[in-house]
Design a protein around this motif. Structure first.
Motif, PDB file in Angstrom:
ATOM      1  N   GLU A  60     114.586   7.664  75.920  1.00 50.56           N
ATOM      2  CA  GLU A  60     115.580   6.615  76.166  1.00 50.56           C
ATOM      3  C   GLU A  60     116.648   7.082  77.146  1.00 50.56           C
ATOM      4  O   GLU A  60     117.131   6.298  77.977  1.00 50.56           O
ATOM      5  CB  GLU A  60     116.222   6.184  74.844  1.00 50.56           C
ATOM      6  N   ALA A  61     117.014   8.370  77.077  1.00 50.70           N
ATOM      7  CA  ALA A  61     118.039   8.895  77.989  1.00 50.70           C
ATOM      8  C   ALA A  61     117.549   8.837  79.437  1.00 50.70           C
ATOM      9  O   ALA A  61     118.304   8.483  80.353  1.00 50.70           O
ATOM     10  CB  ALA A  61     118.395  10.332  77.602  1.00 50.70           C
TER      11      ALA A  61
ATOM     12  N   VAL B 189     106.824  12.253  79.924  1.00 50.03           N
ATOM     13  CA  VAL B 189     106.144  13.019  78.877  1.00 50.03           C
ATOM     14  C   VAL B 189     107.184  13.655  77.968  1.00 50.03           C
ATOM     15  O   VAL B 189     107.910  14.561  78.380  1.00 50.03           O
ATOM     16  CB  VAL B 189     105.241  14.107  79.482  1.00 50.03           C
ATOM     17  N   THR B 190     107.268  13.154  76.759  1.00 51.12           N
ATOM     18  CA  THR B 190     108.146  13.726  75.739  1.00 51.12           C
ATOM     19  C   THR B 190     107.788  13.130  74.387  1.00 51.12           C
ATOM     20  O   THR B 190     107.369  11.971  74.314  1.00 51.12           O
ATOM     21  CB  THR B 190     109.631  13.463  76.039  1.00 51.12           C
ATOM     22  N   ASP B 191     107.920  13.938  73.331  1.00 49.99           N
ATOM     23  CA  ASP B 191     107.683  13.409  71.985  1.00 49.99           C
ATOM     24  C   ASP B 191     108.984  12.999  71.307  1.00 49.99           C
ATOM     25  O   ASP B 191     109.003  12.640  70.131  1.00 49.99           O
ATOM     26  CB  ASP B 191     106.933  14.433  71.122  1.00 49.99           C
ATOM     27  N   SER B 192     110.079  13.034  72.071  1.00 49.55           N
ATOM     28  CA  SER B 192     111.387  12.686  71.525  1.00 49.55           C
ATOM     29  C   SER B 192     111.805  11.298  72.005  1.00 49.55           C
ATOM     30  O   SER B 192     112.039  11.108  73.210  1.00 49.55           O
ATOM     31  CB  SER B 192     112.438  13.713  71.959  1.00 49.55           C
TER      32      SER B 192
ATOM     33  N   ILE C 144     110.899  17.465  80.692  1.00 49.65           N
ATOM     34  CA  ILE C 144     112.140  16.732  80.465  1.00 49.65           C
ATOM     35  C   ILE C 144     113.351  17.473  81.029  1.00 49.65           C
ATOM     36  O   ILE C 144     114.369  16.860  81.383  1.00 49.65           O
ATOM     37  CB  ILE C 144     112.327  16.459  78.951  1.00 49.65           C
ATOM     38  N   ASP C 145     113.251  18.815  81.175  1.00 49.62           N
ATOM     39  CA  ASP C 145     114.364  19.594  81.726  1.00 49.62           C
ATOM     40  C   ASP C 145     114.547  19.349  83.221  1.00 49.62           C
ATOM     41  O   ASP C 145     115.583  19.704  83.787  1.00 49.62           O
ATOM     42  CB  ASP C 145     114.130  21.093  81.486  1.00 49.62           C
ATOM     43  N   ALA C 146     113.521  18.756  83.857  1.00 52.38           N
ATOM     44  CA  ALA C 146     113.619  18.457  85.289  1.00 52.38           C
ATOM     45  C   ALA C 146     114.031  17.012  85.542  1.00 52.38           C
ATOM     46  O   ALA C 146     113.914  16.519  86.667  1.00 52.38           O
ATOM     47  CB  ALA C 146     112.279  18.742  85.967  1.00 52.38           C
ATOM     48  N   SER C 147     114.553  16.329  84.523  1.00 51.07           N
ATOM     49  CA  SER C 147     114.859  14.903  84.641  1.00 51.07           C
ATOM     50  C   SER C 147     115.961  14.620  85.658  1.00 51.07           C
ATOM     51  O   SER C 147     115.957  13.570  86.313  1.00 51.07           O
ATOM     52  CB  SER C 147     115.246  14.322  83.278  1.00 51.07           C
ATOM     53  N   GLU C 148     116.923  15.551  85.813  1.00 48.36           N
ATOM     54  CA  GLU C 148     118.024  15.324  86.743  1.00 48.36           C
ATOM     55  C   GLU C 148     117.488  15.189  88.177  1.00 48.36           C
ATOM     56  O   GLU C 148     117.806  14.236  88.896  1.00 48.36           O
ATOM     57  CB  GLU C 148     119.019  16.483  86.674  1.00 48.36           C
ATOM     58  N   ALA C 149     116.642  16.144  88.586  1.00 50.21           N
ATOM     59  CA  ALA C 149     116.067  16.096  89.934  1.00 50.21           C
ATOM     60  C   ALA C 149     115.136  14.897  90.079  1.00 50.21           C
ATOM     61  O   ALA C 149     115.070  14.269  91.146  1.00 50.21           O
ATOM     62  CB  ALA C 149     115.309  17.393  90.214  1.00 50.21           C
ATOM     63  N   PHE C 150     114.441  14.569  89.024  1.00 50.40           N
ATOM     64  CA  PHE C 150     113.503  13.442  89.042  1.00 50.40           C
ATOM     65  C   PHE C 150     114.237  12.127  89.279  1.00 50.40           C
ATOM     66  O   PHE C 150     113.858  11.329  90.151  1.00 50.40           O
ATOM     67  CB  PHE C 150     112.752  13.414  87.708  1.00 50.40           C
TER      68      PHE C 150
ATOM     69  N   GLY D 241     107.523  19.933  87.524  1.00 51.87           N
ATOM     70  CA  GLY D 241     107.862  19.166  86.323  1.00 51.87           C
ATOM     71  C   GLY D 241     107.953  17.677  86.584  1.00 51.87           C
ATOM     72  O   GLY D 241     108.174  16.904  85.656  1.00 51.87           O
ATOM     73  N   TRP D 242     107.780  17.252  87.818  1.00 52.20           N
ATOM     74  CA  TRP D 242     107.781  15.829  88.153  1.00 52.20           C
ATOM     75  C   TRP D 242     107.084  15.634  89.498  1.00 52.20           C
ATOM     76  O   TRP D 242     106.939  16.572  90.276  1.00 52.20           O
ATOM     77  CB  TRP D 242     109.200  15.245  88.217  1.00 52.20           C
ATOM     78  N   ALA D 243     106.662  14.398  89.742  1.00 53.24           N
ATOM     79  CA  ALA D 243     106.000  14.086  91.013  1.00 53.24           C
ATOM     80  C   ALA D 243     106.071  12.598  91.266  1.00 53.24           C
ATOM     81  O   ALA D 243     106.114  11.782  90.332  1.00 53.24           O
ATOM     82  CB  ALA D 243     104.542  14.554  91.001  1.00 53.24           C
ATOM     83  N   LEU D 244     106.092  12.240  92.554  1.00 47.75           N
ATOM     84  CA  LEU D 244     106.091  10.843  92.985  1.00 47.75           C
ATOM     85  C   LEU D 244     104.771  10.561  93.697  1.00 47.75           C
ATOM     86  O   LEU D 244     104.277  11.398  94.450  1.00 47.75           O
ATOM     87  CB  LEU D 244     107.255  10.558  93.934  1.00 47.75           C
TER      88      LEU D 244
END
Length: 671
Positions: A640-641, A632-635, A609-615, A596-599
């Motif tokens: 912003e969060a 990536v989000t349509d919200s 977006i559910d992986a934002s904490e680890a990201f 759900g994320w990568a560097l």
């Protein structure tokens, strides 16, 4: 006799006046206002819409299509554009105004310029022979107007130098407008060319840095119109130079030998160049050959300056045709192996502080002083003496001279006119590919000279009429020559020349078919040339050279379904754009990350977006956070969060909202 547009308007107003005087009065006022507000300068017919065929785009309901080639007895429908009103699983399409269904395989999607387009990139090859973190040179096969729109997202105000060699519009069917070759007999060939160029130049201006410059090559046919168009797009105050290249000539010509090409140079903002004290400088022609000859003579003479000078002068005579006269005058080698000429040591004007005693190193007596005094003050003269830069005679009765070293005179302001034979450039490309595949390629050595003068050593250089790839070769060889880190972005298409296209159509081939595509300029010329230059191996497997230390990525421009884009279903096609926006160095995150994320080098992506904490934790743990972060989000609230928790050095971008908005803005500009 053909009547002017003004006369036709007057006749129409007269007819209206006879029917409705009040309406005629209103119309007359409006017409007069338009006449008074008419712009002076370049006036031409705006040819819209320009369209492009998308041979690999899916044929589905709502899109516009044309036949790939005319059916028997339907030649008039070959370029007729129709709307698809239905497409079934049986691989046939129903077209508005056509009774019988048509096979999908016989149709190609057509998109007018100005309509929303959502481009992506598909990798079609890569070469890795340079440093891992050095910028990749980018080659894009696709319609250059749409490629420019994509670059507007990735490289807005990021390009240092643009060089283009567009169609010269000579009327010999060398370029295509709206899916047709433009012929000399076309009454609108000039306005079509201007419309074609204006759209692309307008977008390209947005890509230049405020300190950026653009060079546009052109011939006699459109030179005067291009100058006015460039004034219109970039502003006459930003004109820098009209460069004339004498590359050939005809002795049997009636008036002049001809053979001149031009380059019009404009700044994005000339005032910014002046504020930055930018000054163009180029290496004097032949100076490197002269220095190499001097080095060889010095070694052969066993460091004997008298013998080395004799050998060097003999070598200079063989080089005379390639040297600037100023270089040829440096014809001596001193006891340290330095090339010099003896210069006047007297001051050009009398000054009291330049009048002092200078003692002869052998006799100790003051030497004869020039009437106006010495060229240097006492402090500078002391430095020249310590560096053995003052030439004394046998005694104090001779006025000394100064050694002017050739290495100190290596560069000069470039001349706006120059003569370089064009034929060697063609022969070099022929040698690279093993046969003749491309007419009149630009000489990469000429381009190197201007690129080094007009752009920094870490410049991003764009060419959106890429042709055979001379710009990319010039940039790569410059980097090898001076240790620079320049990056080239080359956009070319896969068009087939008119003659070859005719033969392919006779054989039943159409654009998009494998054999047709294999004969296009990108696949047949550009990619093989650049690959040979970098790897050192020709397409036939023979050795051309040792190659160059460079990284290159080849892409094809694709056209995406906006519904799939907005649902995050086209990450793989958009991923290269994110990588390019981050500098195109290192790893490209070409696949959607399973976590759900990568560097990556220079950027990071959050796709879930559910992986934002680890990201966010992973970013915080980095010593140097990436400057670009894509979420990536349509919200908007979710975006912003996440953005509020990112390191201050990272700039957040919302995907795919920013992507979609970018091309909606471009559509408004295009219209």
């Amino acid at each position: 006799m053909q009547r002017s547009g003004s006369n036709v308007l007057d006749d129409a107003l007269a007819r209206v006046r006879a029917l409705d005087p009040a309406l005629a009065l209103t119309l007359t006022r409006e017409v007069n206002a338009l006449r008074e507000s008419r712009k002076f300068g370049l006036v031409f017919e705006k040819h819209l819409p320009e369209s492009v065929r998308l041979p690999h785009h899916p044929v589905k309901r709502g899109v516009k299509v044309a036949r790939r080639s005319p059916a028997k007895g339907e030649e008039g429908l070959a370029r007729r554009v129709l709307k698809v009103v239905g497409a079934g699983a049986d691989r046939v399409a129903h077209l508005a105004g056509v009774a019988e269904p048509v096979r999908v395989a016989d149709l190609v999607v057509v998109r007018d310029f100005g309509e929303p387009i959502y481009p992506g990139l598909k990798s079609i090859g890569q070469i890795k022979r340079g440093e891992h973190n050095s910028p990749n040179h980018i080659v894009i096969n696709g319609e250059n107007y749409h490629a420019l729109q994509a670059l507007r997202m990735t490289h807005s105000k990021a390009i240092d130098l643009i060089y283009i060699d567009p169609p010269y519009n000579t009327g010999n069917q060398t370029w295509i407008y709206n899916d047709k070759y433009v012929a000399d007999q076309d009454a609108f060939k000039h306005s079509k060319w201007l419309s074609f160029m204006e759209r692309r130049l307008t977008v390209s201006r947005d890509l230049l840095k405020d300190s950026g410059v653009i060079f546009v090559a052109i011939g006699d046919d459109e030179h005067h119109r291009l100058r006015m168009l460039m004034d219109q797009v970039f502003g006459p105050q930003n004109f820098l130079a009209n460069i004339a290249w004498q590359g050939s000539g005809k002795n049997d010509a009636r008036y002049t030998a001809g053979g001149v090409d031009y380059m019009l140079a404009y700044a994005k903002d000339e005032q910014k160049l002046a504020e930055n004290e930018v000054r163009w400088r180029v290496v004097k022609p032949g100076i490197n050959h002269a220095l190499e000859a001097a080095k060889h003579a010095w070694e052969e003479a066993a460091h004997d300056s008298t013998e080395a000078t004799k050998l060097y002068r003999a070598a200079l005579r063989t080089l005379r045709g390639t040297l600037e006269p100023a270089v040829f005058r440096y014809d001596q080698i001193d006891d340290q192996g330095r090339v010099f000429q003896a210069g006047d040591l007297s001051s050009p004007s009398p000054r009291e502080n330049l009048k002092y005693d200078l003692h002869h190193p052998s006799t100790g007596e003051p030497v004869r002083m020039p009437t106006n005094g010495w060229r240097f003050d006492p402090s500078t003269m002391k430095e020249r003496l310590e560096d053995d830069r003052i030439l004394f005679g046998p005694d104090e009765t001779t006025t000394p001279r100064v050694k002017r070293l050739l290495v100190d005179q290596a560069d000069q302001v470039p001349y706006a006119t120059f003569t370089t034979p064009r034929m060697p450039g063609s022969k070099r490309v022929e040698a690279i590919l093993g046969d003749k595949r491309f007419p009149f390629p630009k000489d990469h050595e000429v381009l190197m000279r201007w690129f080094s003068a007009a752009a920094p050593s870490d410049a991003v250089v764009l060419d959106f009429f890429g042709g055979s790839g001379s710009t990319t070769e010039a940039v790569m060889r410059l980097n090898v020559e001076d240790g620079g880190t320049r990056q080239s972005i080359l956009v070319t298409n896969n068009e087939v020349a008119a003659k070859e296209a005719k033969e392919l159509r006779k054989a039943g081939q159409t654009p998009g078919d494998p054999e047709w595509e294999a004969n296009g300029v990108c696949r047949y010329v550009t990619m093989p040339r650049i690959s040979t230059i970098v790897t050192g191996m020709r397409p036939d497997g023979s050795t051309y050279s040792e190659g160059l230390p460079a990284n290159v990525e080849f892409f094809t421009l694709t056209y995406l379904d906006p519904d799939r884009v907005s649902r995050a279903g086209e990450f793989e096609a958009i991923a290269p754009l994110l990588w390019m926006q981050a500098g195109a160095a290192g790893q490209c995150l070409s696949k959607e990350p399973p976590e759900g994320w990568a560097l990556a080098d220079g950027y990071a992506v959050l796709t879930d977006i559910d992986a934002s904490e680890a990201f966010v934790k992973a970013l915080a743990a980095l010593a140097t956070p990436p400057p670009l972060v894509f979420v990536v989000t349509d919200s908007p609230s979710e975006f912003e969060a996440v953005a509020g928790r990112l390191p201050k050095a990272s700039r957040p971008h919302q995907l795919y909202e920013s992507y979609m908005r970018n091309f909606e803005i471009n559509v408004e500009v295009a219209q």
